[in-house]
Design an enzyme around this catalytic site. Structure first.
Site, short mmCIF file in Angstrom:
data_model
loop_
_atom_site.label_atom_id
_atom_site.label_comp_id
_atom_site.label_asym_id
_atom_site.label_seq_id
_atom_site.Cartn_x
_atom_site.Cartn_y
_atom_site.Cartn_z
N PHE A 177 0.86 -1.17 0.00
CA PHE A 177 0.00 0.00 0.00
C PHE A 177 0.91 1.23 0.00
CE2 PHE A 177 -3.37 -2.83 0.77
CZ PHE A 177 -4.56 -2.13 0.55
N HIS B 214 17.22 39.83 -3.71
CA HIS B 214 18.68 39.87 -3.63
C HIS B 214 19.08 39.90 -2.17
CE1 HIS B 214 22.84 40.90 -4.51
NE2 HIS B 214 22.74 41.79 -3.53
#
Length: 455
Positions: A35, A439
């Site tokens: 499963f 940045h």
């Protein structure tokens, strides 16, 4: 013969088909092995958990680069293994119990095979049962391919299904194959202390990647592993724990353990599809149309047993498509396989979407090429990365993005802005110049590659 409204063969991504909208229907799930499927038990998830562990080990080992004095004393393999599978095995059992306890869902733990267009025989531990259904979903997945020289040797070997559960890393590991499974697991075991030899019939590792990525990754791998490229395995002999691999150039590789990672094959050959009239491609994949319907009315397929792109996120998308189409036969939807991103969680990490440079060449295209290195951005200075890069390919004149490839830290995350742009039809100029790019962040790598196109 017990008749159901719906039978799903395979409880990996097939399990995701059945949600609350199927309540009230008589449903059966057939699962032969796991499963949760390969991804949860032996694929995507455990391999990435081990890959992260390997990355931590490498970071400690390379800490001197950042003026940090640290020493790696050991990777506690058995503890790591038990941590990984202790969690994942519990997840598997929870999913299994959930289906066993669900109303109107019958679970058969055995192998299904067709006896008619929508009829099945299920081989169980204590016998067999015959059932039929108005609709069937085939999601039986695939398995590792084992080439004849290995299979015929009668000597032990490991695959991705088994190797992560071993008790200890071998001193010498031979890896047969040079694709993403080989690349990821080679790094896992090298970081754990194994001496790794990779045998690959192509001249480069990760040959399906863009040529720039494949070339640079192969160069880096050569400094870590013993690479036997352009070589094919002809025989395996020796004894368990002391294997000898013979290659087609007359050379040999000595190893304590062999990991076979040459690809996977669909499990279609185990389902007696001829009895149902379900057609397959030459490679064994079940033939489906754009709506995941097979050549037999009422029978659908999804995932590795049929898809041209055998990735978990593709199987999950196909499961959503099948679930919708089962419920809405007059309003069918389809899964789009044109722009599927993928990542390789090796060291360095790799991610890609769309066309490679060699694809463009084969199609007669002459794309613009933009490239930026981690070493060219501030975040790259922080990581001291001197090898990673981002490469983008764009159509001349329009700036339409054709492909994108990233190799380096966080590649699987950095590719996502490019995935969104290509999926939503955002051209390179708009993507580069319209949004702000933080940045100094890793994403500046993508921005610089786009700007390098010169549009």
């Amino acid at each position: 013969m017990r008749q159901y409204d719906l039978v799903v063969i395979g409880a990996g991504s097939g399990n995701a088909v059945i949600d609350d909208s199927f309540a009230g229907l008589d449903v059966a799930v057939v699962e032969e092995r796991w499963f949760g499927g390969t991804c949860l038990n032996a694929g995507c998830i455990p391999s990435k958990m081990f890959a992260y562990t390997a990355n931590v080990a490498r970071t400690v080992g390379e800490s001197g680069t950042y003026d940090v004095d640290a020493e790696l004393t050991a990777v506690r393999w058995r503890a790591a293994r038990d941590r990984v599978f202790g969690r994942l095995d519990a997840e598997r059992e929870e999913g299994r119990r959930g289906r066993l306890e669900a109303d109107s869902i019958t679970v058969y733990e055995g192998r299904a095979r067709f006896t008619g267009p929508r009829e099945l025989r299920i081989d169980l531990a204590d016998g067999a049962v015959d059932i039929s259904a108005r609709q069937i979903v085939v999601a039986a997945g695939g398995r590792p391919l084992v080439p004849p020289p290995v299979a015929d040797s009668a000597l032990p070997y490991e695959t991705s299904d088994t190797v992560m559960r071993i008790d200890a890393p071998p001193r010498r590991l031979a890896v047969l194959g040079g694709g993403y499974v080989a690349a990821e697991l080679a790094e896992v075991f090298a970081a754990a202390g194994s001496s790794v030899t990779i045998v690959e019939k192509e001249d480069r590792l990760l040959g399906q990647q863009d040529e720039s990525v494949a070339e640079r990754f192969t160069e880096l791998a050569r400094s870590r592993y013993d690479l036997r490229l352009g070589r094919e395995l002809t025989a395996v002999d020796g004894r368990p724990g002391a294997l000898r691999l013979s290659l087609d150039d007359g050379s040999t590789v000595e190893a304590d353990m062999l990991l076979v990672a040459v690809g996977r094959v669909p499990n279609s050959d185990r389902l007696n599809l001829d009895a149902a009239g379900i057609a397959t491609h030459d490679d064994g994949r079940i033939v489906v149309d754009g709506h995941q319907r097979t050549t037999v009315d009422g029978v659908f397929a999804l995932g590795d047993i049929c898809t041209p792109v055998p990735l978990k996120h593709v199987a999950n998308r196909e499961a959503r498509v099948v679930a919708h189409n089962l419920r809405h036969p007059d309003d069918l939807i389809s899964a789009d396989h044109d722009l599927v991103p993928a990542a390789v969680f090796a060291r360095p990490q790799i991610a890609s979407i769309g066309a490679t440079q060699q694809d463009c060449r084969e199609r007669g295209l002459d794309p613009l090429v933009g490239e930026a290195r981690y070493a060219d951005i501030a975040y790259g200075w922080a990581t001291e990365d001197t090898t990673g890069f981002c490469k983008v390919l764009a159509e001349r004149g329009t700036g339409r993005l054709l492909g994108a490839h990233v190799m380096g830290p966080q590649a699987s995350a950095l590719i996502q802005p490019l995935v969104l742009a290509m999926t939503l039809g955002i051209d390179a100029v708009t993507l580069a110049r319209s949004p702000y790019w933080i940045h100094p962040a890793p994403t500046e790598l993508v921005e610089k590659a786009l700007l390098d196109l010169g549009l």
